[in-house]
Design an enzyme around this catalytic site. Structure first.
Site, PDB file in Angstrom:
ATOM      1  N   MET A 168      10.482  -7.257   3.786  1.00 54.88           N
ATOM      2  CA  MET A 168      10.753  -7.926   5.050  1.00 54.88           C
ATOM      3  C   MET A 168      12.094  -8.673   5.052  1.00 54.88           C
ATOM      4  SD  MET A 168       8.202  -6.955   6.745  1.00 54.88           S
ATOM      5  CE  MET A 168       8.142  -7.990   8.202  1.00 54.88           C
TER       6      MET A 168
ATOM      7  N   HIS B  64       8.834   3.210   8.618  1.00 57.46           N
ATOM      8  CA  HIS B  64       8.673   2.376   9.813  1.00 57.46           C
ATOM      9  C   HIS B  64       7.457   2.867  10.598  1.00 57.46           C
ATOM     10  CE1 HIS B  64       9.877  -0.265  13.019  1.00 57.46           C
ATOM     11  NE2 HIS B  64       9.613   0.728  13.861  1.00 57.46           N
TER      12      HIS B  64
ATOM     13  N   SER C 221       0.828  -1.219   0.000  1.00 64.52           N
ATOM     14  CA  SER C 221       0.000   0.000   0.000  1.00 64.52           C
ATOM     15  C   SER C 221       0.864   1.272   0.000  1.00 64.52           C
ATOM     16  CB  SER C 221      -0.991   0.004   1.165  1.00 64.52           C
ATOM     17  OG  SER C 221      -0.325   0.159   2.390  1.00 64.52           O
ATOM     18  N   ASN C 222       2.031   1.219   0.624  1.00 65.18           N
ATOM     19  CA  ASN C 222       2.926   2.391   0.558  1.00 65.18           C
ATOM     20  C   ASN C 222       3.477   2.564  -0.854  1.00 65.18           C
ATOM     21  OD1 ASN C 222       3.445   3.859   3.213  1.00 65.18           O
ATOM     22  ND2 ASN C 222       3.441   1.707   3.840  1.00 65.18           N
TER      23      ASN C 222
END
Ligand code: GRF
Length: 216
Positions: free
Chosen positions: A106, A125, A24-25
């Site tokens: 990740m 973050h 989504s970012n």
């Protein structure tokens, strides 16, 4: 009459976005680029997970995607990151003209990779760093009982979420918030500040002095 126009950077920055999941970012950044609000060229979206949902989203937005499967390869390994470097170079995302956005990627990057692209890798973050680095930051914030949390865009260095901070946004923690409800409100702010940080970078408006960044 004096009209000030911001000088355009001589070379357009080439953007790579690294994802592992939802993306989504990544989507927020790519949509802002599409609206011509960021002078940057989206070169490639790379996932280390073949089934990352964000890959389809990127394709719908007309951006090239690639998979560098990390199954069985430990985080922080140069062996994996070398494959990333080859792919980045193929797509003309170089240590001279590139920006690499980690967006829910990740994996820990290797020191070799970080050195190669020093000052050109940024991350988002979901906490106000240096509080709650690492995984499950929203849960850590709730369990700690903080009244405010938020999100941070920062340069990536060799530590975990320790690099120079570019932008932060604050979110109030409400009584009764769950990890999910807090994450949702933080994510709204992530989608606001990550594209903004990418724009500042693309326009050459971030200066770094040691741990500190100054934006103009
Ligand atoms: C975000 O909360 C981001 O802060 C963290 O991982 C999550 C990724 O979400 N690093 P998305 O894939 O961008 O939707």
């Amino acid at each position: 009459m004096f009209i000030y126009t911001r000088p355009k950077p001589i070379h357009m920055v080439n953007l790579a976005i690294l994802i592992s999941g939802r993306g989504s970012n990544m989507e927020a950044i790519l949509r802002t680029v599409k609206k011509k609000k960021i002078p940057i060229k989206p070169a490639v979206v790379i996932s280390n997970k073949p089934d990352a949902k964000g890959l389809k989203v990127a394709q719908k937005l007309g951006v090239k995607t690639a998979i560098v499967d990390s199954t069985g390869l430990k985080g922080g390994s140069w062996e994996y990151d070398q494959k990333l470097v080859s792919l980045l170079e193929e797509n003309n995302v170089t240590p001279k003209n590139g920006l690499i956005c980690l967006a829910g990627f990740m994996r820990i990057m290797s020191p070799e990779f970080i050195k190669k692209y020093q000052g050109r890798i940024i991350n988002i973050h979901p906490a106000i760093l240096p509080a709650f680095p690492g995984l499950h930051s929203q849960r850590q914030a709730i369990e700690h009982g903080v009244k405010y949390s938020g999100c941070t865009v920062h340069f990536v260095d060799e530590g975990v979420d320790t690099g120079p901070i570019i932008l932060q946004a604050i979110v109030k923690v409400k009584d009764g918030d769950t990890e999910e409800s807090l994450s949702k409100r933080i994510l709204e702010q992530e989608h606001r500040i990550y594209p903004k940080a990418v724009r500042l970078f693309a326009e050459g408006r971030i200066k770094t002095r040691g741990r500190k960044t100054v934006t103009s």
